[in-house]
Scaffold this motif. Structure first.
Motif, PDB file in Angstrom:
ATOM      1  N   ALA A  37     -22.072   1.244  61.292  1.00 26.24           N
ATOM      2  CA  ALA A  37     -23.173   1.234  59.938  1.00 26.24           C
ATOM      3  C   ALA A  37     -24.100   0.278  59.861  1.00 26.24           C
ATOM      4  N   ASP A  38     -23.698  -0.873  60.385  1.00 24.52           N
ATOM      5  CA  ASP A  38     -24.633  -2.259  60.379  1.00 24.52           C
ATOM      6  C   ASP A  38     -25.370  -2.184  61.496  1.00 24.52           C
ATOM      7  N   GLY A  39     -25.669  -0.962  62.222  1.00 26.10           N
ATOM      8  CA  GLY A  39     -26.723  -0.818  63.423  1.00 26.10           C
ATOM      9  C   GLY A  39     -26.256  -1.129  64.638  1.00 26.10           C
ATOM     10  N   LEU A  57      -9.083   4.333  63.983  1.00 27.98           N
ATOM     11  CA  LEU A  57     -10.317   3.908  65.114  1.00 27.98           C
ATOM     12  C   LEU A  57     -11.590   4.106  63.938  1.00 27.98           C
ATOM     13  N   ALA A  58     -11.833   5.270  63.207  1.00 34.05           N
ATOM     14  CA  ALA A  58     -12.891   5.062  62.631  1.00 34.05           C
ATOM     15  C   ALA A  58     -13.115   3.988  61.599  1.00 34.05           C
ATOM     16  N   GLY A  59     -11.964   3.620  60.795  1.00 33.85           N
ATOM     17  CA  GLY A  59     -11.921   2.583  59.953  1.00 33.85           C
ATOM     18  C   GLY A  59     -12.463   0.978  60.801  1.00 33.85           C
ATOM     19  N   GLU A  60     -12.230   1.252  61.945  1.00 32.50           N
ATOM     20  CA  GLU A  60     -12.499  -0.221  62.791  1.00 32.50           C
ATOM     21  C   GLU A  60     -13.856  -0.306  63.136  1.00 32.50           C
ATOM     22  N   VAL A  61     -14.368   1.058  63.722  1.00 27.31           N
ATOM     23  CA  VAL A  61     -15.739   0.963  64.335  1.00 27.31           C
ATOM     24  C   VAL A  61     -16.921   1.293  63.353  1.00 27.31           C
ATOM     25  N   ASP A  62     -16.472   2.310  62.554  1.00 28.78           N
ATOM     26  CA  ASP A  62     -17.361   2.723  61.568  1.00 28.78           C
ATOM     27  C   ASP A  62     -18.406   1.692  60.695  1.00 28.78           C
TER      28      ASP A  62
END
Length: 123
Positions: A38-40, A29-34
């Motif tokens: 991070a891009d704002g 999940l973190a890999g999908e949304v982080d």
């Protein structure tokens, strides 16, 4: 195990726990949304669609879950819990003290109503 889909165009993460929650689920999940965060970007919402809380496979998976919530709750505006389990009402009343997001329960099968609420087109 958590099945998930991230609708990046609407910034909605839809998760469906299908069994005991694993540490790897929260890494995925973190890999999908982080990268999006991070891009704002901020997530408009999170839809949790589940018949009930499936529990954790281990203490490590519980810690990973709590860490995911800690690291992401300020980046999610709304959380819709789609279930007929008492979990929905419990989440609304208890979790609201610990997370920044607005939380609302929806009856099982009402994923589209939850999505519309997140987008501001629902109740």
């Amino acid at each position: 195990m958590i099945e998930h889909h991230f609708d990046e165009s609407h910034a909605i993460l839809h998760v469906q726990p299908k069994g005991s929650l694993e540490e790897a689920d929260f890494e995925a999940l973190a890999g999908e949304v982080d990268p999006f965060i991070a891009d704002g970007g901020e997530l408009a919402g999170l839809i949790v669609e589940t018949p009930g809380f499936p529990g954790w496979s281990s203490v490590a998976s519980m810690i990973a879950h709590l860490r995911f919530v800690r690291d992401h709750h300020r980046h999610i505006r709304k959380v819709a819990v789609v279930t007929d389990s008492p979990l929905g009402n419990l989440a609304e009343h208890v979790a609201s003290h610990f997370v920044a997001a607005e939380i609302k329960p929806f009856p099982a099968g009402e994923v589209e109503a939850a999505r519309l609420w997140i987008l501001g087109d629902g109740e």
